[in-house]
Motif scaffolding. Structure first.
Motif, short mmCIF file in Angstrom:
data_model
loop_
_atom_site.label_atom_id
_atom_site.label_comp_id
_atom_site.label_asym_id
_atom_site.label_seq_id
_atom_site.Cartn_x
_atom_site.Cartn_y
_atom_site.Cartn_z
N LYS A 1 0.83 -1.20 0.00
CA LYS A 1 0.00 0.00 0.00
C LYS A 1 0.87 1.25 0.00
O LYS A 1 0.61 2.21 -0.74
CB LYS A 1 -0.92 -0.01 1.22
CG LYS A 1 -1.85 1.19 1.31
CD LYS A 1 -2.75 1.09 2.53
CE LYS A 1 -3.67 2.29 2.63
NZ LYS A 1 -4.55 2.21 3.84
N ARG A 2 1.92 1.21 0.80
CA ARG A 2 2.79 2.39 0.91
C ARG A 2 3.52 2.68 -0.39
O ARG A 2 3.60 3.81 -0.85
CB ARG A 2 3.80 2.16 2.04
CG ARG A 2 4.46 3.44 2.55
CD ARG A 2 5.06 3.21 3.89
NE ARG A 2 5.46 4.44 4.53
CZ ARG A 2 5.84 4.54 5.80
NH1 ARG A 2 5.83 3.47 6.56
NH2 ARG A 2 6.21 5.70 6.31
N ASP B 1 2.70 1.65 -3.42
CA ASP B 1 1.74 2.00 -4.47
C ASP B 1 1.35 3.47 -4.39
O ASP B 1 1.26 4.16 -5.41
CB ASP B 1 0.49 1.12 -4.37
CG ASP B 1 0.74 -0.31 -4.82
OD1 ASP B 1 1.79 -0.55 -5.44
OD2 ASP B 1 -0.11 -1.17 -4.55
N GLN B 2 1.13 3.94 -3.16
CA GLN B 2 0.77 5.35 -2.98
C GLN B 2 1.91 6.26 -3.43
O GLN B 2 1.68 7.27 -4.10
CB GLN B 2 0.42 5.61 -1.52
CG GLN B 2 -0.90 5.01 -1.09
CD GLN B 2 -1.16 5.17 0.40
OE1 GLN B 2 -0.24 5.39 1.19
NE2 GLN B 2 -2.42 5.06 0.80
#
Length: 340
Positions: free
Chosen positions: A132-133, A135-136
């Motif tokens: 998630k990190r 990708d952001q």
């Protein structure tokens, strides 16, 4: 502020003082700190209270006690923001450096916590959180590329991100391989860890271990982050100090093959890079922006040394666990790097 604290907690004081990064006051010769906690959900504060009460009960003399309000709430609005009041323990014996034995005992006590936790729990979640990190940040990076860099920091961010994206992918793959190929034992169950255990945090913990900096996770989290910080302080590793620390921990609480591999996966994940980029764009202070820019320059200028550190860690782990059959990250081997 004194009126808000008096009304909410029934604590009277004449003046505030500085305690680390926090405001503090004394009531009946006991020190209380005012800790902003707007970044924590209420359920998380409740779990941290349960954890800290338990660790105090088990004998952790440095842990601060979260004080409830007169109505039994764990937070109150002070100076227009949610805060906790934490009662500091009386002075304990001060040790300049964290010892492996102390950390092992802390983890052993936390590992016996008997209740289920949800909000503080991070065990088994690294892969999703890392994905998630990254990708952001990749989305943010693409946006900056399309806009073209407006300053030197953005230029260096745009140029460096593909390298750290690759390192992150290596870390995630190493973690996935570990969870597929290896098996956790009882010592690999979740325990109380610090969000980011550093030498600076330990200096603060010597006086008070604040529960708001805790998560419930695998013990390798603390070991990896402490080792990373030891290197990043001067971009070199004091091998004697480091070996002694890990050996002392391992004697008190032997690390399994699964633990060693999680430790290495976490060090592979370049959290120091992500926090520098995020910190720069989140702060509104020009002074802090300059600090983050200097930090990024140091990380990039010493990226080869960090690779050396990763090679050193891999060799140390394999030398200390002969039964470990962990895969190599091919480009982080002496044989591969000697070709270039």
């Amino acid at each position: 502020m004194d009126t808000e604290i008096s009304e909410s907690y029934g604590l009277q004081y004449r003046k505030t003082e500085k305690f680390g990064d926090f405001k503090a006051f004394r009531y009946r010769n006991i020190l209380y700190t005012i800790v902003p906690c707007g970044f924590l959900e209420q359920e998380e504060v409740i779990e941290l209270k349960q954890l800290s009460d338990y660790m105090i009960q088990k004998g952790e003399s440095r842990v601060g006690l979260i004080v409830p309000t007169k109505e039994g709430q764990l937070t109150a609005i002070i100076n227009n923001q949610p805060c906790m009041i934490i009662r500091c323990p009386r002075k304990t014996q001060y040790r300049e450096n964290l010892t492996g034995r102390e950390l092992a005992i802390f983890h052993q006590r936390g590992r016996t916590f008997p209740y289920k936790l949800t909000k503080c729990n991070r065990i088994g979640q690294w892969k999703n959180l890392w994905e998630k990190r990254v990708d952001q940040m990749e989305m943010f990076w693409r946006e900056k590329v399309s806009q073209h860099p407006s300053n030197e920091f953005e230029k260096r961010f745009i140029e460096s991100f593909p390298y750290y994206l690759g390192l992150t992918e290596n870390a995630i793959q190493y973690l996935v391989d570990t969870e597929m190929d290896d098996y956790p034992s009882l010592v690999d169950s979740a325990t109380v860890c610090h969000h980011r255990l550093t030498e600076q945090l330990w200096q603060e913990i010597n006086h008070v271990d604040f529960p708001h900096s805790w998560v419930f996770d695998h013990s390798s989290r603390d070991l990896a982050e402490y080792s990373r910080d030891q290197f990043l302080t001067d971009y070199k590793m004091d091998q004697n100090k480091w070996n002694h620390f890990l050996n002392e921990y391992n004697q008190m609480s032997p690390l399994t093959s699964f633990s060693w591999r999680l430790l290495y996966a976490r060090i592979l994940f370049p959290i120091h890079y992500f926090e520098t980029i995020e910190g720069y764009y989140l702060t509104k202070s020009e002074v802090k922006k300059m600090s983050y820019e200097n930090q990024l320059n140091r990380h990039l200028d010493h990226s080869t040394k960090y690779e050396d550190f990763l090679v050193l860690m891999n060799e140390y782990i394999k030398n200390n666990n002969r039964s470990l059959h962990a895969p190599n990250v091919n480009w982080l081997t002496k044989e591969y790097r000697s070709k270039f």
